[in-house]
Design a protein around this motif. Structure first.
Motif, PDB file in Angstrom:
ATOM      1  N   ILE A   1      32.995  28.147  63.811  1.00 60.92           N
ATOM      2  CA  ILE A   1      33.220  29.002  62.632  1.00 60.92           C
ATOM      3  C   ILE A   1      32.675  30.415  62.836  1.00 60.92           C
ATOM      4  CG2 ILE A   1      33.214  27.024  61.066  1.00 60.92           C
ATOM      5  CD1 ILE A   1      30.428  27.929  60.133  1.00 60.92           C
ATOM      6  N   GLN A   2      31.903  30.620  63.925  1.00 57.32           N
ATOM      7  CA  GLN A   2      31.388  31.970  64.181  1.00 57.32           C
ATOM      8  C   GLN A   2      32.219  32.726  65.214  1.00 57.32           C
ATOM      9  OE1 GLN A   2      29.173  33.321  62.343  1.00 57.32           O
ATOM     10  NE2 GLN A   2      28.762  31.399  61.234  1.00 57.32           N
ATOM     11  N   ARG A   3      33.326  32.111  65.650  1.00 58.81           N
ATOM     12  CA  ARG A   3      34.186  32.813  66.601  1.00 58.81           C
ATOM     13  C   ARG A   3      34.759  34.080  65.973  1.00 58.81           C
ATOM     14  NH1 ARG A   3      37.695  27.787  68.907  1.00 58.81           N
ATOM     15  NH2 ARG A   3      38.052  27.580  66.667  1.00 58.81           N
ATOM     16  N   HIS A   4      35.162  35.000  66.849  1.00 66.28           N
ATOM     17  CA  HIS A   4      35.680  36.274  66.362  1.00 66.28           C
ATOM     18  C   HIS A   4      36.930  36.065  65.506  1.00 66.28           C
ATOM     19  CE1 HIS A   4      36.478  40.550  66.233  1.00 66.28           C
ATOM     20  NE2 HIS A   4      37.715  40.335  66.651  1.00 66.28           N
ATOM     21  N   THR A   5      37.823  35.183  65.980  1.00 73.65           N
ATOM     22  CA  THR A   5      39.028  34.847  65.205  1.00 73.65           C
ATOM     23  C   THR A   5      38.747  33.591  64.402  1.00 73.65           C
ATOM     24  OG1 THR A   5      40.431  35.766  66.955  1.00 73.65           O
ATOM     25  CG2 THR A   5      41.484  34.325  65.328  1.00 73.65           C
ATOM     26  N   LYS A   6      38.643  33.762  63.092  1.00 67.82           N
ATOM     27  CA  LYS A   6      38.297  32.635  62.235  1.00 67.82           C
ATOM     28  C   LYS A   6      39.506  31.715  62.037  1.00 67.82           C
ATOM     29  CE  LYS A   6      34.356  34.666  61.488  1.00 67.82           C
ATOM     30  NZ  LYS A   6      33.150  34.207  62.198  1.00 67.82           N
ATOM     31  N   CYS A   7      39.207  30.420  61.958  1.00 64.84           N
ATOM     32  CA  CYS A   7      40.264  29.418  61.788  1.00 64.84           C
ATOM     33  C   CYS A   7      39.953  28.569  60.564  1.00 64.84           C
ATOM     34  CB  CYS A   7      40.358  28.549  63.044  1.00 64.84           C
ATOM     35  SG  CYS A   7      41.544  27.192  62.895  1.00 64.84           S
ATOM     36  N   LYS A   8      40.920  28.471  59.668  1.00 67.06           N
ATOM     37  CA  LYS A   8      40.723  27.695  58.441  1.00 67.06           C
ATOM     38  C   LYS A   8      40.359  26.246  58.751  1.00 67.06           C
ATOM     39  CE  LYS A   8      44.350  30.344  56.092  1.00 67.06           C
ATOM     40  NZ  LYS A   8      45.662  30.251  55.399  1.00 67.06           N
ATOM     41  N   GLU A   9      41.076  25.682  59.720  1.00 61.35           N
ATOM     42  CA  GLU A   9      40.889  24.260  60.011  1.00 61.35           C
ATOM     43  C   GLU A   9      39.478  23.962  60.487  1.00 61.35           C
ATOM     44  OE1 GLU A   9      43.138  22.238  59.045  1.00 61.35           O
ATOM     45  OE2 GLU A   9      44.449  23.910  58.545  1.00 61.35           O
ATOM     46  N   ASP A  10      38.830  24.924  61.153  1.00 55.79           N
ATOM     47  CA  ASP A  10      37.456  24.702  61.613  1.00 55.79           C
ATOM     48  C   ASP A  10      36.516  24.502  60.425  1.00 55.79           C
ATOM     49  OD1 ASP A  10      38.130  24.845  64.280  1.00 55.79           O
ATOM     50  OD2 ASP A  10      37.760  26.999  64.422  1.00 55.79           O
ATOM     51  N   TYR A  11      36.709  25.313  59.388  1.00 56.56           N
ATOM     52  CA  TYR A  11      35.887  25.147  58.183  1.00 56.56           C
ATOM     53  C   TYR A  11      36.162  23.807  57.520  1.00 56.56           C
ATOM     54  CZ  TYR A  11      33.927  29.860  58.056  1.00 56.56           C
ATOM     55  OH  TYR A  11      33.198  30.991  58.334  1.00 56.56           O
ATOM     56  N   LEU A  12      37.430  23.460  57.423  1.00 57.85           N
ATOM     57  CA  LEU A  12      37.786  22.196  56.770  1.00 57.85           C
ATOM     58  C   LEU A  12      37.209  21.000  57.529  1.00 57.85           C
ATOM     59  CD1 LEU A  12      41.500  22.956  55.816  1.00 57.85           C
ATOM     60  CD2 LEU A  12      39.566  22.751  54.253  1.00 57.85           C
ATOM     61  N   ARG A  13      37.267  21.064  58.857  1.00 59.89           N
ATOM     62  CA  ARG A  13      36.727  19.951  59.666  1.00 59.89           C
ATOM     63  C   ARG A  13      35.200  19.885  59.559  1.00 59.89           C
ATOM     64  NH1 ARG A  13      40.474  22.078  63.709  1.00 59.89           N
ATOM     65  NH2 ARG A  13      42.400  20.855  63.688  1.00 59.89           N
ATOM     66  N   TYR A  14      34.563  21.040  59.549  1.00 66.90           N
ATOM     67  CA  TYR A  14      33.104  21.089  59.437  1.00 66.90           C
ATOM     68  C   TYR A  14      32.669  20.498  58.092  1.00 66.90           C
ATOM     69  CZ  TYR A  14      28.407  23.098  60.212  1.00 66.90           C
ATOM     70  OH  TYR A  14      27.051  23.275  60.427  1.00 66.90           O
ATOM     71  N   ILE A  15      33.331  20.924  57.033  1.00 64.05           N
ATOM     72  CA  ILE A  15      33.003  20.411  55.701  1.00 64.05           C
ATOM     73  C   ILE A  15      33.237  18.902  55.643  1.00 64.05           C
ATOM     74  CG2 ILE A  15      33.783  20.406  53.292  1.00 64.05           C
ATOM     75  CD1 ILE A  15      34.317  23.462  53.680  1.00 64.05           C
ATOM     76  N   GLN A  16      34.348  18.449  56.212  1.00 64.28           N
ATOM     77  CA  GLN A  16      34.641  17.016  56.201  1.00 64.28           C
ATOM     78  C   GLN A  16      33.595  16.228  56.989  1.00 64.28           C
ATOM     79  OE1 GLN A  16      37.190  15.512  54.356  1.00 64.28           O
ATOM     80  NE2 GLN A  16      35.900  13.759  54.867  1.00 64.28           N
ATOM     81  N   TYR A  17      33.118  16.808  58.097  1.00 69.56           N
ATOM     82  CA  TYR A  17      32.083  16.137  58.885  1.00 69.56           C
ATOM     83  C   TYR A  17      30.818  15.956  58.056  1.00 69.56           C
ATOM     84  CZ  TYR A  17      28.471  15.246  62.338  1.00 69.56           C
ATOM     85  OH  TYR A  17      27.407  14.701  63.013  1.00 69.56           O
ATOM     86  N   LEU A  18      30.408  17.005  57.345  1.00 73.73           N
ATOM     87  CA  LEU A  18      29.198  16.923  56.529  1.00 73.73           C
ATOM     88  C   LEU A  18      29.385  15.966  55.351  1.00 73.73           C
ATOM     89  CD1 LEU A  18      28.123  20.684  56.513  1.00 73.73           C
ATOM     90  CD2 LEU A  18      27.038  18.804  57.753  1.00 73.73           C
ATOM     91  N   MET A  19      30.581  15.931  54.783  1.00 75.78           N
ATOM     92  CA  MET A  19      30.858  14.976  53.704  1.00 75.78           C
ATOM     93  C   MET A  19      30.754  13.542  54.217  1.00 75.78           C
ATOM     94  SD  MET A  19      31.614  16.638  50.825  1.00 75.78           S
ATOM     95  CE  MET A  19      32.762  15.725  49.816  1.00 75.78           C
TER      96      MET A  19
END
Length: 604
Positions: free
Chosen positions: A44-62
């Motif tokens: 999620i800190q990459r220069h080009t942000k990707c929506k799916e990365d946030y969604l996957r990260y949130i799902q992992y924490l859930m």
């Protein structure tokens, strides 16, 4: 970026250590969790942000939260619950906020965040977020709907919900969704408004009279706001279905008769040309709902009175009779007959009366040439029941069957019922005489009718079976599907030689099907003595006619040679297939061929 990622990972170390210390997870599991967290942080800190990365990260924490709960339930361990769960929940909350900030145009994040907050009971966070969402997505009526629903359902704040809907309607004055929300809100609100409030409202309105007072003077004060919303909806949205939906909503609330009458008067004035308006009025008569009279201009409201079922059905029927005279379309007749069919679903009371009305309407629609296939079939079913008890009903059924095929000459279902009736009543000669006409009209769609004729003939006598088969084989498009059945019948009645002779004659007559060749191969295979000469004939013909576009013809031939013929022929068949098959099918053929050769015992 690396330093920032490390800092965010460091912030989670205390909670990870606590989870290990209280033995929710072992050391290796904690190490893997830390590794996954770092991987997601880098993404999620990459220069080009990707929506799916946030969604996957949130799902992992859930999922991690869910696993922690399962471990706590399993071990009965509630230590550090608030610290650990809050830290992860707060992390998810911050990720949602980041994602929303970076991808404001994607409504998915807003909706997912609201769902998360509802689950976690972070109601205040949503309340603050709704304003931001509507600033960005004010062009979406659905967002105003969501905001109003949240305030109404989660915060029980009718005033805030009302404000969202009114602001939404200012921007989207043609939104059916928002009008329905606002309309329901006011109708619900009137049920909970204390009488003294209503009186105060009335005194305030009387002190500042407006032109609308004359229109709504006979309405209770709490209904007036709902009426004003309806008035705006009626002005902006010219859709009879939508107006009927609003009318149906009012029926769910008590003491809305005056509002219903206002809506009905508008419908009569504006939508007399619409079949759905007449259908609505007729069905209201059936339900015994009081309404204005149906004439060219709205009449005075009728007095409410209880009426019998017979009277209600009669009034309903009269409205439809008026309607089909004014609107001479198939749609109007269909709505009429649909209603009568529904009435006839329950024949516990007034059965003769109900059936008579239905039969009359069906005959009228037929005479007006506005009856479609569905209702002809219902009519025929109705007459079929009657014919069991009455000779005149049998004659009537035959007459209607004939007229139905005249009215709908391209209807397979209607022809099926007519021919079936003739065959079942020993009128084969008349039925057979119709088949050339039917085939000319329906083409290949007539195949089921020929199969019905053949099946009927097989029950009666072999002479009629052969006659029916031979008649069907004269039509190429019919013969294509009848040929396999013809071969099977010949084998059963005259033996394999007769079938071989027929096959040799028919296999070169187009059009043909792969099923025809497979049927002959199967018939040869079930003979007491399998002849390789005759067995290979259908395979060779199948290859000749379908070998370019079908891998199955080659694979079937190969399986036959391996199990019943000469395995030495397999390699030559493989070579011929590779040369003859379409280029796009070769790799798939080679793959299937390899599996067969590697596992010959699996051949059936």
């Amino acid at each position: 970026m690396a330093e920032f990622v490390e800092k965010r990972c460091q912030d989670m170390i205390p909670e990870l250590e606590q989870m290990e210390r209280i033995k929710l997870f072992d050391k290796n599991e904690i190490r893997n969790i830390a590794k996954k967290l770092k991987e997601y942080e880098y993404k999620i800190q990459r220069h080009t942000k990707c929506k799916e990365d946030y969604l996957r990260y949130i799902q992992y924490l859930m999922d991690l939260l869910k696993l922690i709960k399962q471990r706590r339930d399993k071990y009965g361990n509630t230590q550090k619950k608030s610290d650990i769960d809050f830290a992860i929940t707060n992390k998810i909350n911050n990720l949602y906020k980041e994602a929303i900030s970076k991808f404001q145009d994607d409504i998915r994040f807003w909706l997912a965040y609201m769902k998360f907050c509802k689950h976690m009971r972070f109601h205040s966070s949503v309340t603050h977020m709704l304003g931001r969402m509507l600033q960005i997505h004010r062009d979406k009526p659905k967002c105003w709907h969501i905001a109003a629903c949240w305030e109404l359902e989660e915060n029980d704040n009718k005033q805030s919900a009302r404000q969202y809907l009114l602001r939404g309607l200012q921007i989207h004055p043609d939104s059916q969704l928002l009008y329905i929300d606002a309309f329901k809100l006011e109708l619900n609100d009137r049920l909970t408004t204390p009488p003294n409030n209503a009186e105060n409202s009335e005194s305030q309105e009387n002190s500042s009279a407006s032109p609308m007072d004359d229109v709504t003077s006979e309405m209770p004060i709490p209904l007036k706001t709902a009426y004003f919303i309806y008035q705006q909806a009626f002005e902006y949205i010219k859709d009879i279905k939508f107006i009927i939906e609003l009318l149906d909503i009012t029926k769910e609330y008590k003491d809305t008769e005056k509002l219903q009458k206002k809506i009905i008067c508008d419908m009569i004035r504006e939508y007399t040309h619409e079949p759905l308006m007449w259908d609505t009025m007729a069905r209201r008569e059936l339900q015994g709902l009081v309404q204005p009279g149906l004439s060219d201009t709205p009449m005075e409201v009728e007095n409410a009175k209880q009426t019998s079922l017979r009277d209600r059905i009669t009034s309903c029927n009269e409205v439809y009779q008026t309607a089909v005279k004014k609107i001479k379309t198939e749609e109007m007749w269909s709505l009429y007959i649909d209603c009568l069919l529904k009435i006839n679903n329950d024949l516990r009371s007034l059965p003769n009366f109900k059936r008579k009305l239905l039969k009359t309407a069906l005959m009228q629609a037929h005479q007006a040439k506005k009856l479609n296939e569905k209702y002809y079939l219902s009519w025929i079913d109705l007459l079929t029941v009657d014919k069991e008890h009455d000779e005149s009903a049998r004659k009537k059924l035959k007459e209607i069957l004939r007229e139905a095929t005249d009215a709908l000459p391209n209807s397979l279902a209607v022809w099926h019922m007519r021919l079936s009736y003739l065959l079942q009543h020993d009128q084969e000669k008349e039925a057979y005489a119709l088949y050339p006409k039917v085939t000319q009209l329906l083409g290949e769609k007539a195949v089921p009718l020929w199969k019905m004729r053949i099946f009927h003939a097989r029950i009666r006598s072999s002479d009629e079976v052969e006659e029916s088969f031979q008649a069907a084989l004269k039509y190429p498009l019919i013969a294509r599907d009848i040929k396999p059945e013809w071969l099977e019948w010949l084998v059963l009645t005259e033996g394999i030689r007769a079938a071989r002779k027929a096959y040799d004659s028919l296999c070169l007559q187009p059009p043909t099907t792969l099923e025809f060749h497979k049927k002959m191969a199967m018939l040869e295979l079930i003979q007491p003595e399998v002849s390789l000469k005759y067995m290979r004939r259908p395979y060779d013909m199948a290859i000749l006619q379908f070998g370019t576009n079908s891998t199955s013809v080659w694979l079937d031939y190969i399986k036959f040679e391996m199990k019943h013929g000469d395995p030495k022929n397999v390699s030559s068949l493989h070579e011929r297939a590779v040369k003859m098959l379409d280029h796009s099918l070769i790799s798939s053929f080679i793959e299937d061929y390899s599996l067969i050769v590697a596992n010959p015992d699996t051949i059936k």
